[in-house]
Design an enzyme around this catalytic site. Sequence first.
Site, mmCIF file in Angstrom:
data_model
loop_
_atom_site.group_PDB
_atom_site.id
_atom_site.type_symbol
_atom_site.label_atom_id
_atom_site.label_comp_id
_atom_site.label_asym_id
_atom_site.label_seq_id
_atom_site.Cartn_x
_atom_site.Cartn_y
_atom_site.Cartn_z
ATOM 1 N N SER A 152 0.869 -1.179 0.000
ATOM 2 C CA SER A 152 0.000 0.000 0.000
ATOM 3 C C SER A 152 0.900 1.222 0.000
ATOM 4 C CB SER A 152 -0.862 0.011 1.265
ATOM 5 O OG SER A 152 -1.366 1.308 1.519
ATOM 6 N N TYR A 165 -2.717 -1.136 10.305
ATOM 7 C CA TYR A 165 -2.623 -1.298 8.847
ATOM 8 C C TYR A 165 -1.293 -0.740 8.321
ATOM 9 C CZ TYR A 165 -4.049 -1.107 3.926
ATOM 10 O OH TYR A 165 -4.123 -1.280 2.569
HETATM 11 C C1 BGC Z 1 -6.193 1.529 1.860
HETATM 12 C C2 BGC Z 1 -7.378 2.354 1.408
HETATM 13 C C3 BGC Z 1 -6.958 3.792 1.230
HETATM 14 C C4 BGC Z 1 -5.698 3.906 0.376
HETATM 15 C C5 BGC Z 1 -5.182 5.342 0.315
HETATM 16 C C6 BGC Z 1 -5.072 1.708 0.884
HETATM 17 O O1 BGC Z 1 -3.992 0.899 1.208
HETATM 18 O O2 BGC Z 1 -6.570 0.163 1.960
HETATM 19 O O3 BGC Z 1 -8.417 2.266 2.362
HETATM 20 O O4 BGC Z 1 -8.013 4.523 0.600
HETATM 21 O O5 BGC Z 1 -4.694 3.072 0.891
HETATM 22 O O6 BGC Z 1 -5.108 5.954 1.563
#
Ligand code: BGC
Length: 266
Positions: A152, A165
């Site tokens: 991410s 996360y």
């Molecule tokens: C997340 C999303 C988020 C995006 C940008 C991703 O890794 O799962 O929820 O919108 O990152 O912030």
Amino acid sequence: MQISLANQVALITGASSGIGHAAAKALAAAGAAVVINYNSKAEPAEELARQIIADGGQALAIGADVSQEDQVQRLFAQTVDAFGSLDILVANSGLQKDAAAVDMTLDDWNTVIGVNLTGQFLCAREALRIFQRQGVREGVSRAAGKIIHMSSVHQRIPWAGHVNYAASKGGVDQLMQTLAQEVSHQRIRINGIAPGAIRTAINSEATQGDAEQKLLELIPYGRIGDVEDVANAVVFLASDLSDYIVGTTLFIDGGMSLYPEFRGNG
Ligand code: BGC
């Protein structure tokens, strides 16, 4: 340019929806036999398998929770039983359980780290064992195997209210690079993808109405991403077109990681 993954077997975790679903579809369209892993939602995974088979491809949906070692081992054993080999792993399963750090339960911390980080380790470990046993399959691919870790932008961008996360994705970055350093000499190719805001169930609240307008301020390219934006890159990183790309993360984020809030500021 036409990419062919004919005679290759790809396993995609978390493929009942979102990015994983699109990646499975795209890999199958490129000719790979695909294992569509799901955790709780069997029906969409089985439906995708039926569609791929109806279109002349090979596919199988297999349930497994990637945070559980025994289930991961069964998933990989069933994959090899069904298709005879494994060439591509897309370690994609991921979830969010958001809360301010002071309110975050240990359960929510552990669940997110368990799926997003430990799950990627467990799946990579099984894939590596198979790739090492198998070696380079001549005429199939230049690599003995390829792993694509779904990360991410939050492997780089801190994210208040989402510490579990962000920490999991920071971990995925080091997991990916360290594994690549460890096994590249065996012709195993490991890379990551760092998506930004892609329209899926994980961020459905942030990508609609007023929230969408606010979110767009963070995306220089001016649109929310589609799952196909990521799936296309998965196919590329799985193919020999990217054979010299090793231990790298491809950011697919419309420029989100360029810190656009600094334009005209700072
Ligand atoms: C997340 C999303 C988020 C995006 C940008 C991703 O890794 O799962 O929820 O919108 O990152 O912030």
